[in-house]
Scaffold this motif. Structure first.
Motif, short mmCIF file in Angstrom:
data_model
loop_
_atom_site.label_atom_id
_atom_site.label_comp_id
_atom_site.label_asym_id
_atom_site.label_seq_id
_atom_site.Cartn_x
_atom_site.Cartn_y
_atom_site.Cartn_z
N TYR A 36 -7.73 4.11 -3.58
CA TYR A 36 -9.10 3.78 -3.22
C TYR A 36 -9.47 2.33 -3.55
CZ TYR A 36 -9.83 8.63 -2.06
OH TYR A 36 -9.74 9.87 -1.47
N GLY A 37 -8.54 1.56 -4.10
CA GLY A 37 -8.80 0.17 -4.43
C GLY A 37 -9.12 -0.70 -3.24
N VAL A 38 -8.71 -0.27 -2.05
CA VAL A 38 -9.00 -1.06 -0.84
C VAL A 38 -10.52 -1.14 -0.60
CG1 VAL A 38 -8.86 0.83 0.85
CG2 VAL A 38 -8.24 -1.50 1.53
N TYR A 39 -11.27 -0.20 -1.12
CA TYR A 39 -12.72 -0.21 -0.97
C TYR A 39 -13.41 -0.96 -2.11
CZ TYR A 39 -11.50 3.48 2.24
OH TYR A 39 -10.92 4.19 3.25
N LYS A 40 -12.63 -1.35 -3.10
CA LYS A 40 -13.19 -2.02 -4.28
C LYS A 40 -12.53 -3.38 -4.43
CE LYS A 40 -13.68 2.51 -6.42
NZ LYS A 40 -13.14 3.40 -7.44
N GLU A 41 -11.64 -3.50 -5.42
CA GLU A 41 -11.05 -4.80 -5.73
C GLU A 41 -10.16 -5.37 -4.62
OE1 GLU A 41 -8.39 -1.72 -7.85
OE2 GLU A 41 -10.50 -1.94 -7.35
N PHE A 97 -0.21 -1.22 9.01
CA PHE A 97 -0.38 -0.27 7.92
C PHE A 97 -0.75 -1.05 6.67
CE2 PHE A 97 2.62 1.49 10.94
CZ PHE A 97 2.11 2.76 11.14
N ILE A 98 -1.88 -0.72 6.09
CA ILE A 98 -2.35 -1.36 4.87
C ILE A 98 -2.05 -0.41 3.72
CG2 ILE A 98 -4.32 -2.41 3.67
CD1 ILE A 98 -3.64 -3.75 6.39
N LEU A 99 -1.21 -0.86 2.79
CA LEU A 99 -0.79 0.00 1.69
C LEU A 99 -1.31 -0.51 0.35
CD1 LEU A 99 2.97 0.54 2.58
CD2 LEU A 99 1.00 1.89 3.28
N ALA A 100 -1.60 0.42 -0.51
CA ALA A 100 -1.92 0.10 -1.91
C ALA A 100 -0.60 0.04 -2.67
CB ALA A 100 -2.82 1.18 -2.51
N GLU A 101 -0.37 -1.04 -3.37
CA GLU A 101 0.88 -1.19 -4.11
C GLU A 101 1.12 -0.02 -5.06
OE1 GLU A 101 3.15 -4.61 -6.65
OE2 GLU A 101 1.02 -4.34 -7.08
N HIS A 112 1.27 -4.28 5.45
CA HIS A 112 0.69 -5.23 4.52
C HIS A 112 0.38 -4.47 3.23
CE1 HIS A 112 -1.54 -8.66 2.99
NE2 HIS A 112 -2.48 -7.81 2.62
N VAL A 113 0.93 -4.94 2.12
CA VAL A 113 0.72 -4.29 0.83
C VAL A 113 -0.28 -5.11 0.03
CG1 VAL A 113 1.79 -3.54 -1.33
CG2 VAL A 113 3.06 -3.37 0.83
N ILE A 114 -1.34 -4.46 -0.43
CA ILE A 114 -2.30 -5.11 -1.30
C ILE A 114 -1.84 -4.86 -2.73
CG2 ILE A 114 -4.70 -5.27 -2.04
CD1 ILE A 114 -5.53 -4.33 0.73
N LYS A 115 -1.49 -5.93 -3.39
CA LYS A 115 -0.92 -5.87 -4.74
C LYS A 115 -1.97 -5.42 -5.77
CE LYS A 115 3.03 -7.74 -3.53
NZ LYS A 115 4.18 -6.93 -3.31
N ASN A 127 6.84 7.12 3.00
CA ASN A 127 6.60 7.77 4.30
C ASN A 127 6.03 6.78 5.31
OD1 ASN A 127 7.50 10.24 3.41
ND2 ASN A 127 5.47 11.06 3.04
N VAL A 128 5.10 5.96 4.86
CA VAL A 128 4.50 4.97 5.75
C VAL A 128 5.56 3.97 6.19
CG1 VAL A 128 2.75 3.16 5.97
CG2 VAL A 128 2.24 5.25 4.67
N GLU A 129 6.42 3.55 5.28
CA GLU A 129 7.49 2.62 5.62
C GLU A 129 8.43 3.24 6.65
OE1 GLU A 129 8.93 1.82 1.70
OE2 GLU A 129 7.31 0.39 1.29
N ALA A 130 8.73 4.52 6.52
CA ALA A 130 9.60 5.21 7.48
C ALA A 130 8.95 5.27 8.86
CB ALA A 130 9.94 6.61 6.98
N VAL A 131 7.65 5.52 8.89
CA VAL A 131 6.93 5.55 10.16
C VAL A 131 6.97 4.17 10.82
CG1 VAL A 131 4.62 5.74 11.20
CG2 VAL A 131 5.44 7.49 9.61
N GLN A 132 6.72 3.13 10.03
CA GLN A 132 6.73 1.77 10.58
C GLN A 132 8.12 1.41 11.11
OE1 GLN A 132 8.11 -1.42 9.39
NE2 GLN A 132 7.21 -2.36 11.20
N GLU A 133 9.16 1.82 10.42
CA GLU A 133 10.53 1.57 10.88
C GLU A 133 10.79 2.28 12.20
OE1 GLU A 133 13.18 2.67 7.71
OE2 GLU A 133 12.35 1.15 6.37
N THR A 134 10.28 3.50 12.32
CA THR A 134 10.42 4.25 13.57
C THR A 134 9.75 3.51 14.72
OG1 THR A 134 10.54 6.35 12.40
CG2 THR A 134 9.87 6.44 14.71
#
Length: 80
Positions: A71-76, A32-36, A63-66, A45-52
């Motif tokens: 939409y920052g994953v498509y840019k910076e 799971f790639i998360l935007a900080e 993995h959290v992109i700081k 919610n994503v963290e709960a899914v990953q724990e499950t």
């Protein structure tokens, strides 16, 4: 983002998708790639899914992109 400002309803809410219910059916490894600074969804919610998944011994990680927003994953955050 201007498109979203014009929406009166969120069609996704009408299909009754529940990420935790769906996680019970996942058996493939997942990352799971998360935007900080996520502003459109919930990182909790994503963290709960990953724990499950982890509890069921399904290989998964987060993995959290700081410093980025949704939409920052498509840019910076793209290179990371």
């Amino acid at each position: 983002m201007a498109t979203y400002a014009q929406m009166r309803v969120n069609p996704v809410k009408n299909i009754s998708f529940n990420a935790l219910d769906a996680a019970a059916k996942v058996s493939a490894p997942a990352i799971f790639i998360l935007a900080e600074n996520e502003e459109l969804s919930s990182n909790a919610n994503v963290e709960a899914v990953q724990e499950t998944l982890a509890e069921r011994h399904v290989p998964s990680s987060i993995h959290v992109i700081k410093g980025i927003t949704h939409y920052g994953v498509y840019k910076e955050g793209f290179d990371e």
